[in-house]
Design a protein around this motif. Structure first.
Motif, PDB file in Angstrom:
ATOM      1  N   ARG A   1       0.718  -1.241  -0.137  1.00 25.23           N
ATOM      2  CA  ARG A   1      -0.075  -0.088  -0.001  1.00 25.23           C
ATOM      3  C   ARG A   1       0.792   1.224   0.339  1.00 25.23           C
ATOM      4  NH1 ARG A   1      -0.969   4.987   2.481  1.00 25.23           N
ATOM      5  NH2 ARG A   1      -0.181   3.966   3.981  1.00 25.23           N
ATOM      6  N   ASP A   2       1.298   1.299   0.707  1.00 23.64           N
ATOM      7  CA  ASP A   2       2.290   2.383   1.310  1.00 23.64           C
ATOM      8  C   ASP A   2       3.303   2.850   0.299  1.00 23.64           C
ATOM      9  OD1 ASP A   2       3.156   5.049   2.528  1.00 23.64           O
ATOM     10  OD2 ASP A   2       4.028   4.328   3.547  1.00 23.64           O
ATOM     11  N   GLY A   3       4.265   1.637   0.034  1.00 19.01           N
ATOM     12  CA  GLY A   3       5.141   1.790  -1.255  1.00 19.01           C
ATOM     13  C   GLY A   3       4.421   2.015  -2.848  1.00 19.01           C
ATOM     14  N   LEU A   4       3.644   0.654  -3.213  1.00 13.78           N
ATOM     15  CA  LEU A   4       2.902   0.814  -4.480  1.00 13.78           C
ATOM     16  C   LEU A   4       2.553   2.962  -4.666  1.00 13.78           C
ATOM     17  CD1 LEU A   4       2.930  -2.758  -5.517  1.00 13.78           C
ATOM     18  CD2 LEU A   4       4.118  -1.801  -5.393  1.00 13.78           C
ATOM     19  N   GLN A   5       1.351   2.657  -3.628  1.00 13.22           N
ATOM     20  CA  GLN A   5       0.427   4.191  -3.749  1.00 13.22           C
ATOM     21  C   GLN A   5       1.642   5.342  -4.327  1.00 13.22           C
ATOM     22  OE1 GLN A   5      -0.976   5.871  -0.676  1.00 13.22           O
ATOM     23  NE2 GLN A   5       0.395   7.133   0.076  1.00 13.22           N
ATOM     24  N   ASN A   6       2.600   4.942  -4.844  1.00 11.07           N
ATOM     25  CA  ASN A   6       3.413   6.122  -4.817  1.00 11.07           C
ATOM     26  C   ASN A   6       4.269   5.888  -6.082  1.00 11.07           C
ATOM     27  OD1 ASN A   6       4.854   8.974  -4.062  1.00 11.07           O
ATOM     28  ND2 ASN A   6       6.625   7.785  -4.702  1.00 11.07           N
ATOM     29  N   GLU A   7       4.180   4.683  -6.879  1.00  5.57           N
ATOM     30  CA  GLU A   7       4.654   4.727  -8.135  1.00  5.57           C
ATOM     31  C   GLU A   7       3.823   5.659  -9.426  1.00  5.57           C
ATOM     32  OE1 GLU A   7       7.298   1.892  -9.082  1.00  5.57           O
ATOM     33  OE2 GLU A   7       7.037   2.602  -6.923  1.00  5.57           O
TER      34      GLU A   7
ATOM     35  N   ARG B   1       2.476 -11.082  10.576  1.00  8.29           N
ATOM     36  CA  ARG B   1       1.520 -10.923  10.839  1.00  8.29           C
ATOM     37  C   ARG B   1       0.479  -9.807  10.817  1.00  8.29           C
ATOM     38  NH1 ARG B   1       2.587  -9.430  17.284  1.00  8.29           N
ATOM     39  NH2 ARG B   1       0.670  -8.707  17.324  1.00  8.29           N
ATOM     40  N   ARG B   2       1.261  -8.547   9.847  1.00 14.89           N
ATOM     41  CA  ARG B   2       1.063  -8.196   9.550  1.00 14.89           C
ATOM     42  C   ARG B   2       1.075  -7.258   8.542  1.00 14.89           C
ATOM     43  NH1 ARG B   2      -0.326  -3.754  14.277  1.00 14.89           N
ATOM     44  NH2 ARG B   2       2.238  -4.454  14.441  1.00 14.89           N
ATOM     45  N   ILE B   3       0.226  -6.784   7.116  1.00 16.86           N
ATOM     46  CA  ILE B   3       0.451  -6.650   5.861  1.00 16.86           C
ATOM     47  C   ILE B   3      -0.407  -5.623   5.292  1.00 16.86           C
ATOM     48  CG2 ILE B   3       0.686  -6.938   3.530  1.00 16.86           C
ATOM     49  CD1 ILE B   3       1.156 -10.022   4.124  1.00 16.86           C
ATOM     50  N   GLU B   4      -0.217  -4.481   4.580  1.00 15.77           N
ATOM     51  CA  GLU B   4      -0.640  -3.471   4.601  1.00 15.77           C
ATOM     52  C   GLU B   4      -1.042  -3.509   3.186  1.00 15.77           C
ATOM     53  OE1 GLU B   4      -1.511   1.371   5.434  1.00 15.77           O
ATOM     54  OE2 GLU B   4      -0.080   1.186   4.554  1.00 15.77           O
ATOM     55  N   ALA B   5      -2.612  -3.806   2.696  1.00 25.79           N
ATOM     56  CA  ALA B   5      -2.790  -4.750   1.421  1.00 25.79           C
ATOM     57  C   ALA B   5      -2.891  -3.896   0.491  1.00 25.79           C
ATOM     58  CB  ALA B   5      -2.437  -5.868   1.611  1.00 25.79           C
ATOM     59  N   ALA B   6      -3.886  -3.016   1.092  1.00 32.23           N
ATOM     60  CA  ALA B   6      -4.846  -1.869   0.240  1.00 32.23           C
ATOM     61  C   ALA B   6      -5.128  -0.872   0.917  1.00 32.23           C
ATOM     62  CB  ALA B   6      -6.193  -3.093  -0.056  1.00 32.23           C
TER      63      ALA B   6
END
Length: 286
Positions: free
Chosen positions: A13-19, A41-46
């Protein structure tokens, strides 16, 4: 304090939103599925935000529908309003996140409102989540430096962190959004925030623009924090923060804290594979 350090993976999320351009759904799903095997344990996916403002996240519902969910992994999404919250619930998100800024300038640029107004907007989301027993995480941007306002007073960050806790968030992630925070400034900020929020309810979120992210992790560790946000392959930046580079790379944080004697529970081989995929996506070859 426990020797365990948890890395909250935010790359999808935080990474790919800046592409510059939206990443294909297949590639996003492949990345999340790899990360699901790595031991997080936790992944921000969307992110369920308006595609008008963040077109890179327009496919979030489809991504959530297609990922292979691993047992014991909480899949998180950013939800700035009730519409986004309802979309996240329909997509089967496990927890949601709301986000505020410690600086007025960044709040105006990112949310088009004041800090106080943003907190008022998030109250209905927090209430809806509480009614459904959905965990809510809170982000604070620009905790030490703002691209518009300059240095942010520590007590201002503490005030926003406390306000998010009052809304019911279980954890507050403190973001050095533009990666300009010095260890001294981060330490002063944490000293102030810890007067309002305990260390076990805080996370560090450091960008590596100035190459000081790992030093700031060390400062946070010394202050008792044991959760850190990171993006595999160093993905990210911030579309509303001129000059901001990527989040500190997950694999760098894992190697660093493990060398200090902390356990992350991550499979470094799978993490390395995910980092290679992330770099390929960032370079536009996926």
């Amino acid at each position: 304090m426990s020797d365990r350090v948890e890395i909250f993976e935010v790359g999808p999320r935080d990474g790919l939103q800046n592409e510059p351009e939206p990443i294909p759904v297949e590639a996003k799903v492949a990345l999340v599925d790899l990360l699901s095997r790595a031991g997080f344990r936790r992944i921000e996916a969307a992110s369920f935000v308006s595609p008008k403002w963040v077109p890179q996240m327009a496919s979030s519902g489809e991504v959530m529908a297609r990922i292979a969910r691993a047992p014991g992994v909480s899949y998180a999404a950013l939800t700035p309003n009730l519409k986004g919250f309802e979309a996240a619930m329909a997509a089967g998100v496990d927890e949601v996140a709301i986000f505020a800024s410690a600086s007025e300038g960044f709040s105006r640029a990112n949310l088009n409102c004041s800090i106080a107004e943003s907190l008022e907007r998030f109250a209905p989301v927090a209430e809806a989540a509480r009614a459904r027993d959905v965990p809510v995480r809170g982000y604070v941007s620009c905790v030490v430096e703002c691209p518009f306002d300059g240095a942010v007073p520590p007590e201002q960050t503490a005030h926003v962190a406390a306000a998010l806790r009052a809304l019911g968030v279980y954890e507050v992630s403190l973001g050095d959004t533009i990666g300009q925070g010095t260890p001294e400034a981060v330490d002063a900020m944490l000293a102030s925030v810890l007067d309002e929020v305990p260390a076990n309810a805080l996370a560090g979120h450091f960008h590596d623009t100035s190459g000081r992210a790992l030093e700031n992790v060390d400062v946070a560790l010394a202050r008792g924090l044991r959760v850190f946000d990171a993006a595999v392959g160093g993905l990210g930046g911030c579309p509303y923060a001129p000059g901001a580079r990527g989040n500190v790379a997950t694999e760098k944080v894992a190697a660093h804290v493990e060398a200090l004697g902390h356990d992350t529970g991550l499979d470094r081989a799978v993490l390395s594979e995910a980092a290679a995929l992330a770099r390929t996506m960032r370079e536009g070859r996926q």
